[in-house]
Design a protein around this motif. Sequence first.
Motif, PDB file in Angstrom:
ATOM      1  N   LYS A 169       0.842  -1.192   0.000  1.00 46.40           N
ATOM      2  CA  LYS A 169       0.000   0.000   0.000  1.00 46.40           C
ATOM      3  C   LYS A 169       0.882   1.248   0.000  1.00 46.40           C
ATOM      4  CE  LYS A 169      -3.914  -2.272   2.130  1.00 46.40           C
ATOM      5  NZ  LYS A 169      -5.094  -2.101   3.000  1.00 46.40           N
ATOM      6  N   GLY A 170       0.238   2.402  -0.032  1.00 46.27           N
ATOM      7  CA  GLY A 170       0.986   3.649   0.069  1.00 46.27           C
ATOM      8  C   GLY A 170       1.530   4.191  -1.230  1.00 46.27           C
ATOM      9  N   TRP A 171       1.041   3.703  -2.379  1.00 46.47           N
ATOM     10  CA  TRP A 171       1.469   4.259  -3.661  1.00 46.47           C
ATOM     11  C   TRP A 171       0.701   5.546  -3.959  1.00 46.47           C
ATOM     12  CZ3 TRP A 171       5.568   2.102  -5.983  1.00 46.47           C
ATOM     13  CH2 TRP A 171       5.862   0.761  -5.726  1.00 46.47           C
ATOM     14  N   VAL A 172       1.353   6.456  -4.648  1.00 47.85           N
ATOM     15  CA  VAL A 172       0.689   7.654  -5.168  1.00 47.85           C
ATOM     16  C   VAL A 172       0.791   7.587  -6.689  1.00 47.85           C
ATOM     17  CG1 VAL A 172       0.613  10.162  -5.230  1.00 47.85           C
ATOM     18  CG2 VAL A 172       1.269   8.993  -3.105  1.00 47.85           C
ATOM     19  N   TRP A 173      -0.356   7.429  -7.327  1.00 43.75           N
ATOM     20  CA  TRP A 173      -0.415   7.283  -8.780  1.00 43.75           C
ATOM     21  C   TRP A 173      -0.419   8.659  -9.451  1.00 43.75           C
ATOM     22  CZ3 TRP A 173      -0.256   2.469 -11.031  1.00 43.75           C
ATOM     23  CH2 TRP A 173      -0.429   1.384 -10.157  1.00 43.75           C
ATOM     24  N   TYR A 174       0.242   8.737 -10.614  1.00 44.55           N
ATOM     25  CA  TYR A 174       0.330  10.004 -11.336  1.00 44.55           C
ATOM     26  C   TYR A 174       0.593   9.734 -12.815  1.00 44.55           C
ATOM     27  CZ  TYR A 174       5.439   9.452 -11.605  1.00 44.55           C
ATOM     28  OH  TYR A 174       6.715   8.994 -11.882  1.00 44.55           O
ATOM     29  N   SER A 175       0.510  10.781 -13.619  1.00 48.06           N
ATOM     30  CA  SER A 175       0.817  10.691 -15.044  1.00 48.06           C
ATOM     31  C   SER A 175       2.206  11.273 -15.283  1.00 48.06           C
ATOM     32  CB  SER A 175      -0.211  11.470 -15.873  1.00 48.06           C
ATOM     33  OG  SER A 175       0.291  11.747 -17.160  1.00 48.06           O
ATOM     34  N   PRO A 176       3.164  10.468 -15.757  1.00 51.52           N
ATOM     35  CA  PRO A 176       4.496  11.014 -16.050  1.00 51.52           C
ATOM     36  C   PRO A 176       4.450  12.186 -17.036  1.00 51.52           C
ATOM     37  CG  PRO A 176       4.589   8.623 -16.008  1.00 51.52           C
ATOM     38  CD  PRO A 176       3.138   8.998 -15.930  1.00 51.52           C
ATOM     39  N   ALA A 177       3.592  12.100 -18.045  1.00 51.80           N
ATOM     40  CA  ALA A 177       3.493  13.187 -19.017  1.00 51.80           C
ATOM     41  C   ALA A 177       2.967  14.460 -18.362  1.00 51.80           C
ATOM     42  CB  ALA A 177       2.585  12.769 -20.179  1.00 51.80           C
ATOM     43  N   ASP A 178       2.012  14.310 -17.464  1.00 50.39           N
ATOM     44  CA  ASP A 178       1.464  15.457 -16.738  1.00 50.39           C
ATOM     45  C   ASP A 178       2.558  16.115 -15.893  1.00 50.39           C
ATOM     46  OD1 ASP A 178      -0.726  17.121 -15.550  1.00 50.39           O
ATOM     47  OD2 ASP A 178      -0.233  15.972 -13.748  1.00 50.39           O
ATOM     48  N   PHE A 179       3.354  15.304 -15.213  1.00 56.11           N
ATOM     49  CA  PHE A 179       4.441  15.856 -14.395  1.00 56.11           C
ATOM     50  C   PHE A 179       5.447  16.594 -15.275  1.00 56.11           C
ATOM     51  CE2 PHE A 179       4.860  13.896  -9.929  1.00 56.11           C
ATOM     52  CZ  PHE A 179       3.497  14.009  -9.715  1.00 56.11           C
ATOM     53  N   THR A 180       5.773  16.022 -16.431  1.00 58.44           N
ATOM     54  CA  THR A 180       6.714  16.683 -17.338  1.00 58.44           C
ATOM     55  C   THR A 180       6.165  18.011 -17.821  1.00 58.44           C
ATOM     56  OG1 THR A 180       7.629  14.558 -18.077  1.00 58.44           O
ATOM     57  CG2 THR A 180       7.954  16.452 -19.525  1.00 58.44           C
ATOM     58  N   ASP A 181       4.903  18.023 -18.213  1.00 60.83           N
ATOM     59  CA  ASP A 181       4.277  19.256 -18.696  1.00 60.83           C
ATOM     60  C   ASP A 181       4.266  20.339 -17.623  1.00 60.83           C
ATOM     61  OD1 ASP A 181       3.825  18.022 -21.101  1.00 60.83           O
ATOM     62  OD2 ASP A 181       1.692  17.603 -20.728  1.00 60.83           O
ATOM     63  N   ARG A 182       4.110  19.919 -16.374  1.00 58.24           N
ATOM     64  CA  ARG A 182       4.021  20.898 -15.286  1.00 58.24           C
ATOM     65  C   ARG A 182       5.383  21.212 -14.675  1.00 58.24           C
ATOM     66  NH1 ARG A 182      -1.365  21.474 -13.778  1.00 58.24           N
ATOM     67  NH2 ARG A 182      -2.755  19.873 -14.622  1.00 58.24           N
ATOM     68  N   GLY A 183       6.419  20.505 -15.122  1.00 53.46           N
ATOM     69  CA  GLY A 183       7.762  20.764 -14.626  1.00 53.46           C
ATOM     70  C   GLY A 183       7.977  20.352 -13.189  1.00 53.46           C
ATOM     71  N   VAL A 184       7.322  19.262 -12.763  1.00 60.18           N
ATOM     72  CA  VAL A 184       7.458  18.778 -11.382  1.00 60.18           C
ATOM     73  C   VAL A 184       7.955  17.346 -11.389  1.00 60.18           C
ATOM     74  CG1 VAL A 184       5.656  20.318 -10.492  1.00 60.18           C
ATOM     75  CG2 VAL A 184       5.045  18.026 -11.298  1.00 60.18           C
ATOM     76  N   GLU A 185       8.446  16.890 -10.238  1.00 60.94           N
ATOM     77  CA  GLU A 185       8.974  15.544 -10.090  1.00 60.94           C
ATOM     78  C   GLU A 185       8.391  14.890  -8.853  1.00 60.94           C
ATOM     79  OE1 GLU A 185      13.183  15.931  -9.848  1.00 60.94           O
ATOM     80  OE2 GLU A 185      13.442  16.330 -12.008  1.00 60.94           O
ATOM     81  N   PRO A 186       8.434  13.553  -8.777  1.00 63.97           N
ATOM     82  CA  PRO A 186       7.975  12.866  -7.568  1.00 63.97           C
ATOM     83  C   PRO A 186       8.763  13.343  -6.350  1.00 63.97           C
ATOM     84  CG  PRO A 186       8.168  11.295  -9.358  1.00 63.97           C
ATOM     85  CD  PRO A 186       8.776  12.585  -9.847  1.00 63.97           C
ATOM     86  N   PRO A 187       8.097  13.556  -5.230  1.00 64.20           N
ATOM     87  CA  PRO A 187       8.758  14.068  -4.025  1.00 64.20           C
ATOM     88  C   PRO A 187       9.578  12.985  -3.330  1.00 64.20           C
ATOM     89  CG  PRO A 187       6.477  13.587  -3.548  1.00 64.20           C
ATOM     90  CD  PRO A 187       6.658  13.353  -5.025  1.00 64.20           C
ATOM     91  N   LYS A 188      10.570  13.404  -2.561  1.00 65.57           N
ATOM     92  CA  LYS A 188      11.431  12.483  -1.826  1.00 65.57           C
ATOM     93  C   LYS A 188      11.192  12.543  -0.320  1.00 65.57           C
ATOM     94  CE  LYS A 188      15.023  12.612  -5.374  1.00 65.57           C
ATOM     95  NZ  LYS A 188      16.437  12.954  -5.689  1.00 65.57           N
ATOM     96  N   THR A 189      10.394  13.500   0.143  1.00 61.67           N
ATOM     97  CA  THR A 189      10.032  13.601   1.560  1.00 61.67           C
ATOM     98  C   THR A 189       8.568  14.021   1.657  1.00 61.67           C
ATOM     99  OG1 THR A 189      10.581  15.948   1.783  1.00 61.67           O
ATOM    100  CG2 THR A 189      12.382  14.353   2.132  1.00 61.67           C
TER     101      THR A 189
END
Length: 454
Positions: A169-189
């Motif tokens: 459990k504990g996954w956070v689902w996202y769209s890689p293309a959406d993150f690229t378009d918005r200029g953000v990355e998966p968080p580390k904390t």
Amino acid sequence: MTHSAKHRRWLLPIAFMSATGLLLAGCSNGSSDSETGGGDAAADCADYEQYGTFDGDEVEVYATIVDVEADQLQQSWADFEDCTGITVKYNGDQEFETQINVRVEGGSPPDLAIIPQPGLLQRMIDTGKVVDPPQSVEDNVDKWWSESWKTYGSKDGKFYAAPLMASVKGWVWYSPADFTDRGVEPPKTLDELNSLTAELAKDNSSDTYRPWCVGFESGTATGWPGTDWIEDYVLRQQGPEVYDKWVAGEVKFDSDEIRQAFDSVGEIILDPVNVNGGFGDVKTINSTTFQDAGLAILDGNCSLHHQASFYEAQWPEGTKVAEDGDVWAFLLPNEEEGQGDAVTGGGEFVAAFSDSKATQALQTYLSSDLWANNRVKLGGVISANKGLDPNNAQSPIGKEAVRILQDDKTTFRFDASDLMPAAVGSASFWTGIVDWVNGESTDKVLQGIDATWP
């Protein structure tokens, strides 16, 4: 979900003599190099010689597992049946959690039961009807599972039941293309997760988009996805010792430790700036099914959805689940970067109500890496068995989940609500979450849950 509202759902030989012989302790042989595939081709019976040969013996296996997953489960022991002469009679029942009590109390228990909750396993052990497993099963568990998994299959320090399958459990689902378009990355904390949420919220350019899409509706079990949020935060913020004390009732819900988790989760999901993308205001969390909630990512109405690894099955046919695909997931991070993964999850345990040699043979096979590899090759599930080759998982997210479970640095804890007394874990905790989302104060919710503790 095929299990219930909340659950989906080896190198030295074990020698089995004939059905009239002795069961010798040891570990079964490794299957990673085996080409056996759970009945897909002619079985290499050399892999099964250790379990002995039998003359028409029958073993009943009773579980919650139905439909396609039940077919795959039966396929996973098809070679075992062919090579040993044992017939496995499988009985899948969605009313298992009620009917197993009826059967045990009525004197007609199955030979083996696949039990989806440690709490239910403990209640079965308390009946005195669960029989001691052969030494070969415990040897497999000692070799191929972490100590915490063995503990969940034990009571008062005595081992009774081997783990079977697992979920992360504990996954956070996202769209890689959406993150690229918005200029953000998966968080580390966790702080970075909050910063990411705030950054995404700046783009609430339409009435429908919000950073998060959240759904807690699940029929009579509505609220359980919210308990997963709280459990993930308690483990990450307070560590496994406090988590264990919370499960045991030694740390109350209305304590600073658990309140911090509610406050942290509330900063995200109770803020209308952050939710509920594609569905409406905060209260729509309780009317949006957990199955539908994440699909808003594909519509561009949200960017993030918190749900377990089994959510992969909810994406529409043709959706590519990969780091470079339509959707992917990152594990909810820790408070500090560089810590080992902290994960909550679920799984099943195989308990015996018969000590026949055939039952012991099947029980030992199900605790082996041979079975784990055969079953996972068929798709749809994973296991925490360390003899499992991660490459046998049938999806990238499955491979990553196996890697996490097998990592010695991972801190794993079973889903807290499954371990708590039923009056709390599958009742007041669930309903308390619903009330909280509907606007009830945190104080009243936490005190109300504590009041139901037996």
